[in-house]
Design a protein around this motif. Structure first.
Motif, PDB file in Angstrom:
ATOM      1  N   ALA A   1       0.825  -1.213   0.000  1.00  0.00           N
ATOM      2  CA  ALA A   1       0.000   0.000   0.000  1.00  0.00           C
ATOM      3  C   ALA A   1       0.859   1.263   0.000  1.00  0.00           C
ATOM      4  O   ALA A   1       0.491   2.268  -0.600  1.00  0.00           O
ATOM      5  N   ALA A   2       2.005   1.215   0.672  1.00  0.00           N
ATOM      6  CA  ALA A   2       2.869   2.396   0.756  1.00  0.00           C
ATOM      7  C   ALA A   2       3.645   2.635  -0.524  1.00  0.00           C
ATOM      8  O   ALA A   2       3.801   3.783  -0.965  1.00  0.00           O
ATOM      9  N   LEU A   3       4.136   1.551  -1.142  1.00  0.00           N
ATOM     10  CA  LEU A   3       5.097   1.694  -2.236  1.00  0.00           C
ATOM     11  C   LEU A   3       4.650   1.040  -3.539  1.00  0.00           C
ATOM     12  O   LEU A   3       5.432   1.010  -4.498  1.00  0.00           O
ATOM     13  N   GLY A   4       3.446   0.526  -3.597  1.00  0.00           N
ATOM     14  CA  GLY A   4       2.950  -0.045  -4.841  1.00  0.00           C
ATOM     15  C   GLY A   4       3.791  -1.216  -5.317  1.00  0.00           C
ATOM     16  O   GLY A   4       4.083  -2.139  -4.553  1.00  0.00           O
ATOM     17  N   LYS A   5       4.200  -1.174  -6.576  1.00  0.00           N
ATOM     18  CA  LYS A   5       4.911  -2.305  -7.181  1.00  0.00           C
ATOM     19  C   LYS A   5       6.255  -2.591  -6.511  1.00  0.00           C
ATOM     20  O   LYS A   5       6.779  -3.694  -6.621  1.00  0.00           O
ATOM     21  N   GLN A   6       6.829  -1.600  -5.843  1.00  0.00           N
ATOM     22  CA  GLN A   6       8.110  -1.806  -5.153  1.00  0.00           C
ATOM     23  C   GLN A   6       7.914  -2.304  -3.714  1.00  0.00           C
ATOM     24  O   GLN A   6       8.894  -2.628  -3.033  1.00  0.00           O
ATOM     25  N   GLY A   7       6.670  -2.370  -3.263  1.00  0.00           N
ATOM     26  CA  GLY A   7       6.408  -2.670  -1.863  1.00  0.00           C
ATOM     27  C   GLY A   7       6.841  -4.050  -1.415  1.00  0.00           C
ATOM     28  O   GLY A   7       7.339  -4.221  -0.296  1.00  0.00           O
ATOM     29  N   GLY A   8       6.657  -5.050  -2.278  1.00  0.00           N
ATOM     30  CA  GLY A   8       7.056  -6.399  -1.906  1.00  0.00           C
ATOM     31  C   GLY A   8       8.561  -6.531  -1.781  1.00  0.00           C
ATOM     32  O   GLY A   8       9.080  -7.059  -0.784  1.00  0.00           O
ATOM     33  N   ASP A   9       9.276  -6.042  -2.779  1.00  0.00           N
ATOM     34  CA  ASP A   9      10.740  -6.077  -2.733  1.00  0.00           C
ATOM     35  C   ASP A   9      11.270  -5.344  -1.510  1.00  0.00           C
ATOM     36  O   ASP A   9      12.172  -5.824  -0.820  1.00  0.00           O
ATOM     37  N   HIS A  10      10.734  -4.153  -1.262  1.00  0.00           N
ATOM     38  CA  HIS A  10      11.204  -3.347  -0.142  1.00  0.00           C
ATOM     39  C   HIS A  10      11.015  -4.082   1.187  1.00  0.00           C
ATOM     40  O   HIS A  10      11.941  -4.164   2.008  1.00  0.00           O
ATOM     41  N   THR A  11       9.815  -4.611   1.412  1.00  0.00           N
ATOM     42  CA  THR A  11       9.504  -5.199   2.715  1.00  0.00           C
ATOM     43  C   THR A  11      10.298  -6.473   2.956  1.00  0.00           C
ATOM     44  O   THR A  11      10.809  -6.698   4.064  1.00  0.00           O
ATOM     45  N   ILE A  12      10.442  -7.295   1.929  1.00  0.00           N
ATOM     46  CA  ILE A  12      11.265  -8.497   2.081  1.00  0.00           C
ATOM     47  C   ILE A  12      12.720  -8.113   2.330  1.00  0.00           C
ATOM     48  O   ILE A  12      13.381  -8.663   3.221  1.00  0.00           O
ATOM     49  N   GLY A  13      13.223  -7.145   1.556  1.00  0.00           N
ATOM     50  CA  GLY A  13      14.599  -6.696   1.752  1.00  0.00           C
ATOM     51  C   GLY A  13      14.819  -6.121   3.138  1.00  0.00           C
ATOM     52  O   GLY A  13      15.871  -6.334   3.758  1.00  0.00           O
ATOM     53  N   LEU A  14      13.827  -5.390   3.646  1.00  0.00           N
ATOM     54  CA  LEU A  14      13.923  -4.805   4.972  1.00  0.00           C
ATOM     55  C   LEU A  14      13.992  -5.891   6.044  1.00  0.00           C
ATOM     56  O   LEU A  14      14.855  -5.851   6.930  1.00  0.00           O
ATOM     57  N   PHE A  15      13.100  -6.861   5.964  1.00  0.00           N
ATOM     58  CA  PHE A  15      13.121  -7.954   6.939  1.00  0.00           C
ATOM     59  C   PHE A  15      14.432  -8.739   6.865  1.00  0.00           C
ATOM     60  O   PHE A  15      14.996  -9.130   7.899  1.00  0.00           O
ATOM     61  N   LYS A  16      14.913  -8.993   5.661  1.00  0.00           N
ATOM     62  CA  LYS A  16      16.180  -9.714   5.530  1.00  0.00           C
ATOM     63  C   LYS A  16      17.319  -8.948   6.191  1.00  0.00           C
ATOM     64  O   LYS A  16      18.131  -9.526   6.930  1.00  0.00           O
ATOM     65  N   ALA A  17      17.394  -7.639   5.929  1.00  0.00           N
ATOM     66  CA  ALA A  17      18.473  -6.833   6.491  1.00  0.00           C
ATOM     67  C   ALA A  17      18.390  -6.768   8.012  1.00  0.00           C
ATOM     68  O   ALA A  17      19.399  -6.923   8.717  1.00  0.00           O
TER      69      ALA A  17
END
Length: 387
Positions: A346-362
């Protein structure tokens, strides 16, 4: 350190940041549907709060060769020990959210679970994931529908079936009642206004199409109005799932079988007796029973007793990499999150999945490094206590 190189947008370094951004981008009724729990939302709050009572002890001076955050689950090596939980009506929160998150999950090699009441179909998610997705089943009332859904899953070679067991009745959710979003959703004047002041959400929704129960579409008569759709949903699913129903599914389903919503010793023992391959300890995100205990508490009660007999996973309340570490230290072999990934979409649209997974991984990798654990197998050894 350049945080941008870690795989997420540094403007949103926490799930809380994504939540704030999501709230500004989607209509209030959609945010309330995503965010709300049942009754006074006590259990919703406990799900997150009780994680803070789990303490862990680093061991700094031991030999340490680096971190591997991957996890083996059902014969597959995932890049991280977490996946995306099933959420109904994902396309209501952000258009095409199911596909956005499914594609990101495959890219990052973590599992994505599609809900029976999701807004993308079995076949479409199979297409965008090359069959690498799990499916959560709301148990159909009619044997014919159940068998047809199972056949569709077999046809696309879905490897894991997750049967939901914790919805014997619909939760009493005040936010949804006020918004007119009891199943199915209704667009009243207030909701239309809330949509109008979120122009990007409205434009994306018009472009993508009004969200619908895509997997169930083939079982519906054409031209159902909202009242008839509600009657269809009520008549189509058994709310209460018992051992006979699970046993019948186990006989037909040759892939991995997981029961989601398990919180008690009795149900865990029944899951083992039925030949389930795993359980997801979960209270449905605090959306079903306000008087229940948090998921992390239930996990702590069950994992030590049953981890050698069945794969124990958990869902509910995880909002950070350290929370993932806390869950695994408490006995989970794998974890799942729902709301955080929807905040991301909802926050980042098409980039939202990549961002959230990358954030959790980091975040999870940093927690592992700080605890001096080379693999996730070392995390239970760092657990101190629950307060």
């Amino acid at each position: 350190m350049s945080y941008g190189q870690l795989g997420f947008d540094p403007r949103y370094p926490s799930i809380g940041d994504l939540k704030k951004k999501a709230k500004k981008r989607i209509p209030k009724f959609a945010f309330d549907y995503l965010e709300g729990g049942c009754n006074e939302e006590v259990n919703l709050s406990k799900n997150e709060r009780d994680f803070h009572d789990v303490e862990m002890m680093p061991q700094y001076l031991q030999n340490y060769a680096g971190v591997d955050i991957s996890a083996e689950l059902f014969g597959h090596r995932y890049d991280a020990p977490f996946g995306i939980s099933p959420i109904g009506l994902q396309g209501l929160m952000w258009p095409n959210a199911s596909e956005i998150l499914a594609k990101a999950a495959v890219k990052h090699n973590v599992p994505f679970i599609l809900s029976t009441v999701g807004t993308s179909s079995i076949e479409r998610i199979a297409e965008v994931t090359s069959g690498k997705f799990w499916f959560q089943l709301y148990h159909p009332a009619k044997t014919e529908m159940r068998d047809d859904i199972l056949q569709r899953l077999k046809d696309v070679e879905c490897p894991v079936l997750v049967v939901l067991v914790d919805v014997p009745s619909f939760g009493f959710r005040y936010r949804e009642i006020k918004a007119g979003l009891s199943m199915p959703p209704k667009m009243n004047i207030r909701n239309v206004f809330q949509s109008a002041i979120r122009p990007q959400w409205s434009f994306e929704t018009l472009t993508t199409g009004i969200p619908e129960f895509a997997t169930l579409k083939k079982y519906m008569e054409k031209g159902l109005d909202m009242g008839q759709l509600g009657q269809f949903m009520n008549a189509s699913f058994d709310k209460r799932v018992d051992m006979n129903k699970i046993s019948a599914i186990r006989d037909k389903w040759k892939g991995k079988l997981v029961l989601k919503g398990i919180v008690s010793d009795q149900d865990t023992e029944k899951a083992i007796a039925l030949g389930a391959d795993g359980i997801i300890v979960s209270n449905h995100g605090g959306r079903q029973i306000d008087a229940g205990e948090s998921s992390i508490r239930s996990l702590g009660n069950l994992s030590g007793k049953y981890k050698d007999k069945i794969t124990v996973m958990m869902d509910g309340g995880i909002r950070s990499g350290p929370d993932i570490a806390r869950a695994i230290a408490s006995g989970a072999e794998f974890t799942f999150m729902g709301r955080p990934f929807m905040y991301g979409a909802a926050a980042l649209g098409k980039q939202g999945g990549d961002h959230t997974i990358g954030l959790f991984k980091a975040q999870f990798k940093q927690a592992m490094e700080q605890l001096c654990c080379e693999t996730i197998a070392g995390l239970p050894g760092t657990l101190i206590k629950y307060k």
